[in-house]
Design a protein around this motif. Structure first.
Motif, PDB file in Angstrom:
ATOM      1  N   GLU A  31      -7.570   2.254  -2.854  1.00  0.00           N
ATOM      2  CA  GLU A  31      -7.953   1.544  -1.672  1.00  0.00           C
ATOM      3  C   GLU A  31      -9.509   1.413  -1.589  1.00  0.00           C
ATOM      4  OE1 GLU A  31      -6.318   2.645   1.940  1.00  0.00           O
ATOM      5  OE2 GLU A  31      -6.429   0.525   2.754  1.00  0.00           O
ATOM      6  N   SER A  57      -5.190   5.660  -0.735  1.00  0.00           N
ATOM      7  CA  SER A  57      -4.040   4.804  -0.834  1.00  0.00           C
ATOM      8  C   SER A  57      -3.990   4.274  -2.175  1.00  0.00           C
ATOM      9  CB  SER A  57      -3.659   3.809   0.375  1.00  0.00           C
ATOM     10  OG  SER A  57      -3.242   4.752   1.309  1.00  0.00           O
ATOM     11  N   ARG A  63       0.837  -1.150  -0.096  1.00  0.00           N
ATOM     12  CA  ARG A  63      -0.112  -0.054   0.084  1.00  0.00           C
ATOM     13  C   ARG A  63       1.052   1.234  -0.026  1.00  0.00           C
ATOM     14  NH1 ARG A  63      -2.511   1.382   4.741  1.00  0.00           N
ATOM     15  NH2 ARG A  63      -1.625  -0.728   5.416  1.00  0.00           N
ATOM     16  N   HIS A  64       0.605   2.067  -0.857  1.00  0.00           N
ATOM     17  CA  HIS A  64       1.153   3.490  -0.877  1.00  0.00           C
ATOM     18  C   HIS A  64       0.365   4.722  -0.557  1.00  0.00           C
ATOM     19  CE1 HIS A  64       3.673   6.649  -2.222  1.00  0.00           C
ATOM     20  NE2 HIS A  64       4.604   6.067  -2.796  1.00  0.00           N
ATOM     21  N   PRO A  65       0.453   5.262   0.689  1.00  0.00           N
ATOM     22  CA  PRO A  65      -0.285   6.135   0.954  1.00  0.00           C
ATOM     23  C   PRO A  65      -0.211   7.644   0.049  1.00  0.00           C
ATOM     24  CG  PRO A  65       0.981   5.498   3.024  1.00  0.00           C
ATOM     25  CD  PRO A  65       1.687   5.001   1.735  1.00  0.00           C
TER      26      PRO A  65
END
Lengths: 142, 142, 142, 142
Positions: free
Chosen positions: D121, D97, D38-40
């Motif tokens: 997300e 995200s 996951r990449h914020p």
């Protein structure tokens, strides 16, 4: 834009047989955003050493994408491949058909993108993987 | 690793004719990190509407890469394509050969990468562009 | 469709600086169907071991394509990357800028395709090679 | 070649945090031939217009591949990306995200290939799709 009713597997198979007279691909399944095709392998598809020729696998991937796309947008003769990216992963069996399983990732107004996993029939190992894009002509479905 | 002497254009052409009996490609030039091939176009290469089949162009790109690679590393029968990425840019002429011009970007110990521009003979417009990688077997040149 | 007058290098550089505030890329040249950009390399662009981060090189390739495209179609804020295919070929120098040289292969009405060779400044070896496609919004130039 | 015991998710996460200090990626899951990261997304990842920068998505895809690979071959610091092919399909949400789901297609002795679907997300639509290859150093696991 109104798109035509989704064609049946038999309609798509008839169109593929007519439009791609060079192809030996058989349409096995057409589902929502997906398709499965099969390419029989014989002496014409093999290189010395029993390797299936790369272009045969690329052609199978291309047909799998096209069949899945026709299943979504209807019989659109003018849809054309704009890109195809293939990774060859394992040596396929020389005596089995190549099975191509396509999952469409996007079907937009002008562009469709999908991925295809190719297998030797009866095996679960991916022998090649392709990602392709198709340009959809503006008049499709109107 | 010592690599063999660079083969002549005639040696490469003979090897291609023997190894890829399905291909119609003709070797035009082999130079340093580069090659030019030609694929005649006839009824077998065309789809309805006079479009050259995508797999024909992918096969031409693949052969151009292979010829350029053989020109660098010698006649290595076991070099295999590991990836090919093709963008189809313009409709090629239906009555002209496809010419493929390959420039190798890297020839490493185990991997080679090159790009190929495909043209309709006599035209300067790129009809398709490919980038491909070849795996070089460890025993090559030893 | 009438496209606007071709913008100057300074106009493109100003637009890039404003639109991509995260980028450190400098516009070096804009020519017919081509562009050259430079990305300075410092501690932020390096991973342990002195390797330039892959995304930095992908970003440089993307900007090179965009600059070349703007040079052809004018300042079009809504052109977006639709695909980028990158091959990493050699370890770039950790203490030199990355230079990206883009050659556009096609600028169509709705799609542009180009290739980019990335170098370490002062070297002729390609450290990475990219092919990218940009979607051009329909209203551009009107 | 004996490969080391498969590392835990925590071990991989610690290694990623140390090796890619620039990355904001969080390791969510590591499974057999697969991983989820996951990449914020914040102001640093956005371009004017609320678009997530392409290189951010490419970096997320690259990390997802690397995490999945480490899960198979153990903590191998010298594995390097050799190619990444990304298709951008839909505009991702600017306030969510990016989630990357990687499926490895092959982990060979010297090369691994995988595909990554990127999502915003909470959504099931693929916003970008990547296929990447990693070169595995010969000393890994020995």
């Amino acid at each position: 834009m109104t798109r035509p009713a989704k064609p049946s597997k038999a309609e798509i198979a008839a169109f593929i047989a007519e439009s791609f007279q060079q192809t030996k691909c058989i349409v096995d399944e057409v589902g929502p955003m997906s398709a499965t095709i099969r390419h029989p392998i014989g002496i014409d598809e093999l290189r010395p050493g029993g390797t299936i020729s790369g272009p045969v696998m690329m052609a199978a991937a291309d047909v799998a994408l096209y069949v899945a796309l026709l299943g979504e947008i209807g019989i659109v003769p003018l849809a054309v491949t704009t890109s195809l990216n293939v990774n060859f992963l394992r040596k396929p069996a020389a005596d089995r058909s190549i099975v191509g399983v396509c999952r469409l990732l996007k079907v937009g107004k002008s562009l469709a993108v999908g991925e295809v996993s190719l297998y030797s029939e009866g095996s679960g190992d991916v022998v090649a993987h392709a990602v392709g894009t198709y340009a959809i002509p503006k008049t499709s479905g109107s």
